[in-house]
Write a protein that holds these residues in place. Sequence first.
Motif, mmCIF file in Angstrom:
data_model
loop_
_atom_site.group_PDB
_atom_site.id
_atom_site.type_symbol
_atom_site.label_atom_id
_atom_site.label_comp_id
_atom_site.label_asym_id
_atom_site.label_seq_id
_atom_site.Cartn_x
_atom_site.Cartn_y
_atom_site.Cartn_z
ATOM 1 N N SER A 85 0.835 -1.195 0.000
ATOM 2 C CA SER A 85 0.000 0.000 0.000
ATOM 3 C C SER A 85 0.873 1.250 0.000
ATOM 4 O O SER A 85 1.668 1.453 0.915
ATOM 5 C CB SER A 85 -0.914 0.008 1.235
ATOM 6 N N LEU A 90 -3.097 5.816 -0.759
ATOM 7 C CA LEU A 90 -4.067 5.516 0.298
ATOM 8 C C LEU A 90 -4.764 6.779 0.786
ATOM 9 O O LEU A 90 -5.933 6.743 1.180
ATOM 10 C CB LEU A 90 -3.365 4.815 1.468
ATOM 11 N N SER A 98 -9.941 0.052 -3.094
ATOM 12 C CA SER A 98 -8.641 -0.291 -2.525
ATOM 13 C C SER A 98 -8.216 -1.709 -2.900
ATOM 14 O O SER A 98 -9.045 -2.592 -3.122
ATOM 15 C CB SER A 98 -8.674 -0.154 -1.002
ATOM 16 N N ARG A 151 -6.178 5.186 7.094
ATOM 17 C CA ARG A 151 -6.259 6.255 6.090
ATOM 18 C C ARG A 151 -6.415 7.618 6.766
ATOM 19 O O ARG A 151 -5.781 8.605 6.356
ATOM 20 C CB ARG A 151 -7.427 6.008 5.143
#
Length: 218
Positions: A85, A90, A98, A151
Amino acid sequence: MSLDTLLINLQGYEGSILKNLPCSIDLNLKNKSFSRMATKRLIENEILDNISLNEMQKEHNFNLKTVPVNFGSFVPLENMLLVNSHLKDLYDEKWEDSELCHLLIKKILIIPFLVKDRNLGQQNREIGKSFIWQVNEEETNEIKTEWSLFRDYIRSGSIPNTLDSEKKFLTEKDTQFIHMRPHASKGKFEYDKFGNKVRNMCFMLNKGFLRSIILKNK
């Protein structure tokens, strides 16, 4: 071959020691990827017929994960990588878009390796009972909540592994299902949305949650 048939064949190798598999004879015992390479060879050379593991995964829409666990307690000895990630991406992501969400839609074939003594090397790991795990609705909602929390921390300017208390990041101790940590590739960095230099990160399953999954399927 169906995924269920692959699973049945893999379960037939439960109790086997990796180094004793015919497909492992010429593998370097000191190779850090011994378990992964032996598993791939076992599946492709002994089970599948005229199809590669990658092709099988694409055809049946599943992922394969292996994890070493303590022989007696089934406590995972390593974290299980879910997806890489990039913090910069993100920052703007929606859950539905995602990579983690897309991964969890698929079934995951998990092969535990039982470890009696970590000093004996990967070649002495014993194949445990393979099983298929697919996240349920309740687990998906909980993981989505924790993903959103990471996030939000990133959007606030928090930095992984920083000593700055004002920018402290979440750790595995702060969550129940997933956490973020640097990718295994050392020395690789990227920049977040604020221009901070950070290690390449990934999402992992928490060891406690992973252990509960293994115990339900052993």
